[in-house]
Design an enzyme around this catalytic site. Structure first.
Site, PDB file in Angstrom:
ATOM      1  N   GLY A 220       2.916  -4.130   9.113  1.00 47.06           N
ATOM      2  CA  GLY A 220       2.878  -2.670   9.246  1.00 47.06           C
ATOM      3  C   GLY A 220       1.653  -2.012   8.655  1.00 47.06           C
ATOM      4  O   GLY A 220       1.742  -0.942   8.066  1.00 47.06           O
TER       5      GLY A 220
ATOM      6  N   HIS B 216      -1.593   1.305  -4.233  1.00 49.58           N
ATOM      7  CA  HIS B 216      -2.076   2.681  -4.082  1.00 49.58           C
ATOM      8  C   HIS B 216      -1.280   3.684  -4.910  1.00 49.58           C
ATOM      9  O   HIS B 216      -1.376   4.889  -4.683  1.00 49.58           O
ATOM     10  CB  HIS B 216      -2.087   3.083  -2.597  1.00 49.58           C
ATOM     11  CG  HIS B 216      -3.097   2.313  -1.790  1.00 49.58           C
ATOM     12  ND1 HIS B 216      -3.112   2.299  -0.415  1.00 49.58           N
ATOM     13  CD2 HIS B 216      -4.144   1.541  -2.185  1.00 49.58           C
ATOM     14  CE1 HIS B 216      -4.123   1.531   0.007  1.00 49.58           C
ATOM     15  NE2 HIS B 216      -4.761   1.064  -1.048  1.00 49.58           N
TER      16      HIS B 216
ATOM     17  N   ASN C 226       3.071  -6.528  13.282  1.00 46.81           N
ATOM     18  CA  ASN C 226       2.642  -5.138  13.447  1.00 46.81           C
ATOM     19  C   ASN C 226       3.001  -4.658  14.849  1.00 46.81           C
ATOM     20  O   ASN C 226       3.084  -5.451  15.784  1.00 46.81           O
ATOM     21  CB  ASN C 226       1.125  -5.025  13.237  1.00 46.81           C
ATOM     22  CG  ASN C 226       0.707  -3.683  12.660  1.00 46.81           C
ATOM     23  OD1 ASN C 226       1.160  -3.336  11.568  1.00 46.81           O
ATOM     24  ND2 ASN C 226      -0.121  -2.940  13.353  1.00 46.81           N
TER      25      ASN C 226
ATOM     26  N   GLN D 295       0.844  -1.199   0.000  1.00 50.26           N
ATOM     27  CA  GLN D 295       0.000   0.000   0.000  1.00 50.26           C
ATOM     28  C   GLN D 295       0.876   1.245   0.000  1.00 50.26           C
ATOM     29  O   GLN D 295       0.383   2.354  -0.108  1.00 50.26           O
ATOM     30  CB  GLN D 295      -0.889   0.007   1.248  1.00 50.26           C
ATOM     31  CG  GLN D 295      -1.827  -1.173   1.336  1.00 50.26           C
ATOM     32  CD  GLN D 295      -2.449  -1.277   2.722  1.00 50.26           C
ATOM     33  OE1 GLN D 295      -3.467  -0.665   3.011  1.00 50.26           O
ATOM     34  NE2 GLN D 295      -1.826  -2.039   3.592  1.00 50.26           N
TER      35      GLN D 295
ATOM     36  N   GLU E 200       1.202  -2.948  16.813  1.00 51.60           N
ATOM     37  CA  GLU E 200       0.063  -3.106  17.734  1.00 51.60           C
ATOM     38  C   GLU E 200      -1.018  -3.913  17.018  1.00 51.60           C
ATOM     39  O   GLU E 200      -0.978  -4.045  15.799  1.00 51.60           O
ATOM     40  CB  GLU E 200      -0.490  -1.733  18.130  1.00 51.60           C
ATOM     41  CG  GLU E 200      -1.005  -0.984  16.932  1.00 51.60           C
ATOM     42  CD  GLU E 200      -1.044   0.529  17.124  1.00 51.60           C
ATOM     43  OE1 GLU E 200      -0.677   1.024  18.197  1.00 51.60           O
ATOM     44  OE2 GLU E 200      -1.451   1.194  16.159  1.00 51.60           O
TER      45      GLU E 200
HETATM   46  C1  BJW Z   1       4.372  -0.587  12.591  1.00 52.59           C
HETATM   47  C2  BJW Z   1       5.588   0.073  12.778  1.00 52.59           C
HETATM   48  C3  BJW Z   1       6.765  -0.702  12.693  1.00 52.59           C
HETATM   49  C4  BJW Z   1       3.971   1.527  12.923  1.00 52.59           C
HETATM   50  N1  BJW Z   1       6.685  -2.003  12.462  1.00 52.59           N
HETATM   51  N2  BJW Z   1       4.322  -1.895  12.384  1.00 52.59           N
HETATM   52  C5  BJW Z   1     -15.226  -1.509   2.658  1.00 52.59           C
HETATM   53  C6  BJW Z   1     -15.578  -1.108   3.942  1.00 52.59           C
HETATM   54  C7  BJW Z   1     -15.453   0.228   4.334  1.00 52.59           C
HETATM   55  C8  BJW Z   1     -14.948   1.190   3.454  1.00 52.59           C
HETATM   56  C9  BJW Z   1     -14.603   0.794   2.194  1.00 52.59           C
HETATM   57  C10 BJW Z   1     -14.754  -0.534   1.810  1.00 52.59           C
HETATM   58  N3  BJW Z   1     -14.311  -0.635   0.530  1.00 52.59           N
HETATM   59  C11 BJW Z   1     -13.881   0.580   0.127  1.00 52.59           C
HETATM   60  C12 BJW Z   1     -14.068   1.477   1.103  1.00 52.59           C
HETATM   61  C13 BJW Z   1     -13.722   2.937   1.043  1.00 52.59           C
HETATM   62  C14 BJW Z   1     -12.258   3.221   1.278  1.00 52.59           C
HETATM   63  C15 BJW Z   1     -11.877   2.697   2.638  1.00 52.59           C
HETATM   64  O1  BJW Z   1     -11.287   1.647   2.783  1.00 52.59           O
HETATM   65  N4  BJW Z   1     -12.185   3.456   3.671  1.00 52.59           N
HETATM   66  C16 BJW Z   1     -11.857   3.058   5.044  1.00 52.59           C
HETATM   67  C17 BJW Z   1     -10.910   4.081   5.638  1.00 52.59           C
HETATM   68  C18 BJW Z   1     -13.102   2.906   5.836  1.00 52.59           C
HETATM   69  N5  BJW Z   1     -11.441   2.639   0.231  1.00 52.59           N
HETATM   70  C19 BJW Z   1     -11.236   3.264  -0.919  1.00 52.59           C
HETATM   71  O2  BJW Z   1     -11.732   4.351  -1.134  1.00 52.59           O
HETATM   72  C20 BJW Z   1     -10.387   2.575  -1.952  1.00 52.59           C
HETATM   73  N6  BJW Z   1     -11.062   2.584  -3.183  1.00 52.59           N
HETATM   74  C21 BJW Z   1     -12.085   1.754  -3.441  1.00 52.59           C
HETATM   75  O3  BJW Z   1     -12.414   0.879  -2.682  1.00 52.59           O
HETATM   76  O4  BJW Z   1     -12.702   1.978  -4.638  1.00 52.59           O
HETATM   77  C22 BJW Z   1     -13.913   1.284  -4.941  1.00 52.59           C
HETATM   78  C23 BJW Z   1     -14.500   1.871  -6.196  1.00 52.59           C
HETATM   79  C24 BJW Z   1     -15.184   1.041  -7.027  1.00 52.59           C
HETATM   80  C25 BJW Z   1     -15.755   1.565  -8.194  1.00 52.59           C
HETATM   81  C26 BJW Z   1     -15.596   2.911  -8.489  1.00 52.59           C
HETATM   82  C27 BJW Z   1     -14.897   3.729  -7.664  1.00 52.59           C
HETATM   83  C28 BJW Z   1     -14.343   3.218  -6.499  1.00 52.59           C
HETATM   84  C29 BJW Z   1      -9.109   3.363  -2.202  1.00 52.59           C
HETATM   85  C30 BJW Z   1      -8.230   3.428  -1.012  1.00 52.59           C
HETATM   86  C31 BJW Z   1      -6.986   4.265  -1.315  1.00 52.59           C
HETATM   87  C32 BJW Z   1      -6.238   4.579  -0.042  1.00 52.59           C
HETATM   88  N7  BJW Z   1      -5.259   5.563  -0.304  1.00 52.59           N
HETATM   89  C33 BJW Z   1      -4.415   6.003   0.799  1.00 52.59           C
HETATM   90  C34 BJW Z   1      -3.875   7.431   0.507  1.00 52.59           C
HETATM   91  C35 BJW Z   1      -3.105   7.548  -0.750  1.00 52.59           C
HETATM   92  C36 BJW Z   1      -1.691   7.095  -0.622  1.00 52.59           C
HETATM   93  C37 BJW Z   1      -0.771   8.203  -0.109  1.00 52.59           C
HETATM   94  O5  BJW Z   1      -0.992   9.397  -0.302  1.00 52.59           O
HETATM   95  O6  BJW Z   1       0.211   7.812   0.535  1.00 52.59           O
HETATM   96  O7  BJW Z   1      -3.361   5.090   1.020  1.00 52.59           O
HETATM   97  S1  BJW Z   1      -5.229   6.056   2.364  1.00 52.59           S
HETATM   98  C38 BJW Z   1      -3.860   5.632   3.336  1.00 52.59           C
HETATM   99  O8  BJW Z   1      -4.204   4.433   4.071  1.00 52.59           O
HETATM  100  C39 BJW Z   1      -2.750   5.244   2.334  1.00 52.59           C
HETATM  101  C40 BJW Z   1      -2.292   3.932   2.890  1.00 52.59           C
HETATM  102  O9  BJW Z   1      -1.702   3.155   1.869  1.00 52.59           O
HETATM  103  C41 BJW Z   1      -3.555   3.330   3.458  1.00 52.59           C
HETATM  104  C42 BJW Z   1      -3.328   2.252   4.448  1.00 52.59           C
HETATM  105  O10 BJW Z   1      -2.693   2.707   5.601  1.00 52.59           O
HETATM  106  P1  BJW Z   1      -1.623   1.783   6.313  1.00 52.59           P
HETATM  107  O11 BJW Z   1      -0.531   1.478   5.381  1.00 52.59           O
HETATM  108  O12 BJW Z   1      -2.318   0.635   6.932  1.00 52.59           O
HETATM  109  O13 BJW Z   1      -1.015   2.775   7.405  1.00 52.59           O
HETATM  110  P2  BJW Z   1      -1.559   3.163   8.863  1.00 52.59           P
HETATM  111  O14 BJW Z   1      -0.866   4.402   9.261  1.00 52.59           O
HETATM  112  O15 BJW Z   1      -3.020   3.155   8.918  1.00 52.59           O
HETATM  113  O16 BJW Z   1      -1.077   1.951   9.786  1.00 52.59           O
HETATM  114  C43 BJW Z   1       0.291   1.699  10.050  1.00 52.59           C
HETATM  115  C44 BJW Z   1       0.392   0.519  11.009  1.00 52.59           C
HETATM  116  O17 BJW Z   1       1.763   0.211  11.178  1.00 52.59           O
HETATM  117  C45 BJW Z   1      -0.187   0.817  12.414  1.00 52.59           C
HETATM  118  O18 BJW Z   1      -1.029  -0.249  12.795  1.00 52.59           O
HETATM  119  C46 BJW Z   1       1.072   0.860  13.318  1.00 52.59           C
HETATM  120  O19 BJW Z   1       0.850   0.303  14.597  1.00 52.59           O
HETATM  121  C47 BJW Z   1       2.032  -0.004  12.540  1.00 52.59           C
HETATM  122  N8  BJW Z   1       3.450   0.327  12.733  1.00 52.59           N
HETATM  123  N9  BJW Z   1       5.389   1.385  13.024  1.00 52.59           N
HETATM  124  C48 BJW Z   1       5.511  -2.592  12.348  1.00 52.59           C
HETATM  125  N10 BJW Z   1       8.032  -0.133  12.893  1.00 52.59           N
END
Ligand code: BJW
Ligand code: ZN
Length: 243
Positions: free
Chosen positions: A190, A117, A216, A99, A218
């Site tokens: 992560g 992403h 992860n 991601q 946490e």
């Molecule tokens: C460590 C650590 C260490 C820290 N070691 N661990 C189903 C249910 C509900 C909602 C939806 C669903 N399906 C779709 C949705 C809507 C939405 C969504 O999911 N919303 C939720 C928030 C509720 N999804 C979308 O909109 C997606 N699109 C889609 O589904 O389209 C459907 C469609 C169909 C037809 C037409 C049109 C559309 C797109 C999602 C795109 C997400 N983009 C982002 C931002 C852009 C990227 C950028 O600018 O960088 O991507 S959002 C943001 O979150 C980013 C990340 O890639 C993504 C995930 O986050 P990640 O990587 O998990 O990071 P964190 O910070 O959340 O977590 C880090 C973790 O690491 C923590 O747990 C820490 O504890 C841990 N950690 N240090 C190990 N050293």
């Protein structure tokens, strides 16, 4: 309790890895859900959504310009290196779905990577169908324009509400399908497990018969879907996970 027993690599093993921002945290790149999901008082959803771009494209370009600048100074950490070494050992029996948009898996040496992403250093036109292109230029003040059609350029990133590239999803599905009948491990590292469709991959892999493992810091939202949960830093756990 942490189960730190390493995963045995054998000739039948297929591994699908899903990484998130936590894997790059030890390289100095901030995770998403730090700082209450805010960036300079803006909700991340506002600078990473098509609605946010339509409202204030200059703000969005400032956000991504700062991130381009910051990520360019970062290097892969031992967690990235461990995944590159794992791909070296497994070859086509390995796929990394990330991601992360920072490109650090590629810098570490992974080649079988799906950037679900998008990529921080790729730009595309919001108006015409020219191919997305490699771009590390910074635009902290003004919005860059397409030299073919004059429309606004935008980062080649999948924002909230946008569809992931169907070819990327297909590649992941194909890997899972081909792994059926073999020993499969799904390893997430992560990631907070809140953003879909990435957060749903664990369920897809479980249904396909995979052992599911999480590394992860946490316990995240979807912790219940994993057979094994190892809490710790990915840069410390991943290098010790495969023998
Ligand atoms: C460590 C650590 C260490 C820290 N070691 N661990 C189903 C249910 C509900 C909602 C939806 C669903 N399906 C779709 C949705 C809507 C939405 C969504 O999911 N919303 C939720 C928030 C509720 N999804 C979308 O909109 C997606 N699109 C889609 O589904 O389209 C459907 C469609 C169909 C037809 C037409 C049109 C559309 C797109 C999602 C795109 C997400 N983009 C982002 C931002 C852009 C990227 C950028 O600018 O960088 O991507 S959002 C943001 O979150 C980013 C990340 O890639 C993504 C995930 O986050 P990640 O990587 O998990 O990071 P964190 O910070 O959340 O977590 C880090 C973790 O690491 C923590 O747990 C820490 O504890 C841990 N950690 N240090 C190990 N050293
Ligand atoms: Zn154009």
């Amino acid at each position: 309790m942490n189960d730190l027993a390493p995963l045995r690599l054998d000739d039948d093993l297929r591994v699908l890895v899903l990484t998130g921002a936590g894997v790059s945290a030890e390289s100095g790149i901030a995770t998403f859900r730090d700082s209450n999901g805010l960036w300079e008082q803006h909700r991340v959803e506002d600078v990473a959504s098509p609605e946010g771009f339509a409202r204030d494209p200059a703000l969005v370009w400032r956000f991504y310009s700062l991130r381009r600048e910051a990520a360019a100074k970062c290097a892969p950490n031992p967690g990235h290196a461990a995944l590159a070494a794992l791909e070296d050992r497994l070859g086509d029996r390995f796929l990394l779905a990330t991601q992360n948009i920072d490109g650090l898996h590629g810098v570490a040496g992974n080649t079988r990577v799906v950037e679900m992403h998008g990529n921080l250093y790729t730009t595309r036109c919001s108006g015409c169908d020219r191919r997305p292109f490699r771009d590390d230029s910074l635009h902290p003040d003004a919005v860059p324009r397409c030299d073919r059609c004059g429309s606004m350029l935008r980062p080649h990133i999948v924002w909230f509400g946008e569809r992931l590239d169907p070819a990327d999803l297909q590649r992941i599905e194909d890997f899972i399908r081909a792994a059926r009948g073999h020993r499969m491990v799904f390893l997430a590292a992560g990631t907070s497990g809140v953003v879909y469709p990435a957060a749903g991959l664990v369920d897809v892999c479980r249904r396909a018969g995979a052992e599911t493992v999480l590394v992860n810091l946490e316990a995240p939202d979807n912790v219940g879907a994993f057979d094994r949960v190892i809490t710790g830093r990915s840069g410390e756990v991943l290098p010790a996970l495969f023998v």
